[in-house]
Design an enzyme around this catalytic site. Structure first.
Site, PDB file in Angstrom:
ATOM      1  N   CYS A  28      -1.796  -2.441  -1.756  1.00  0.00           N
ATOM      2  CA  CYS A  28      -2.889  -2.916  -0.865  1.00  0.00           C
ATOM      3  C   CYS A  28      -4.074  -3.106  -1.654  1.00  0.00           C
ATOM      4  CB  CYS A  28      -3.545  -1.433  -0.114  1.00  0.00           C
ATOM      5  SG  CYS A  28      -5.018  -1.330   0.616  1.00  0.00           S
ATOM      6  N   CYS A  31      -7.314  -1.506  -1.482  1.00  0.00           N
ATOM      7  CA  CYS A  31      -7.366  -0.209  -2.041  1.00  0.00           C
ATOM      8  C   CYS A  31      -7.651  -0.340  -3.618  1.00  0.00           C
ATOM      9  CB  CYS A  31      -5.765   0.423  -1.853  1.00  0.00           C
ATOM     10  SG  CYS A  31      -5.382   0.697  -0.222  1.00  0.00           S
TER      11      CYS A  31
END
Length: 105
Positions: A28, A31
């Site tokens: 991600c 993230c």
């Protein structure tokens, strides 16, 4: 700050006091952008709450249990119960205010 990849360890980490959980995944991009901000918050709030990172893929059971549908998701738990949620990348200032607003001094 602890990186959790096991549902049982996740449950153990949130069972007492305040815990900020960063639900994330290795793949991600957002993230990865949030990670250093969470690490900085861990230093700022050391001793006031526990901060853990939970791999949403490895802990799919816990992720589903708490209704996490998108990552990154930040959740504050008190004694095992969720008290606040914030989804997406935030600045340190926004994260700090989120924490301050949801934990007792």
């Amino acid at each position: 700050m602890l990186n959790i990849t096991d549902n049982a360890e996740f449950e153990k980490q949130i069972e007492s006091g305040y815990t900020l959980v960063d639900f994330h995944a290795q793949w991600c991009g957002p993230c990865k952008m949030l990670s250093p901000i969470v690490e900085e918050a861990a230093e700022v709030f050391e001793g006031r709450l526990n901060i853990v990172k939970v791999d949403a893929d490895d802990c799919a059971e816990s992720t589903a249990k708490f209704g996490v549908r998108g990552i990154p998701t930040l959740m504050i738990f008190k004694d095992g119960q969720p008290v606040a949620t914030k989804v997406g990348v935030v600045t340190l200032k926004v994260l700090s205010q989120f924490i301050e607003d949801n934990i007792e001094a």
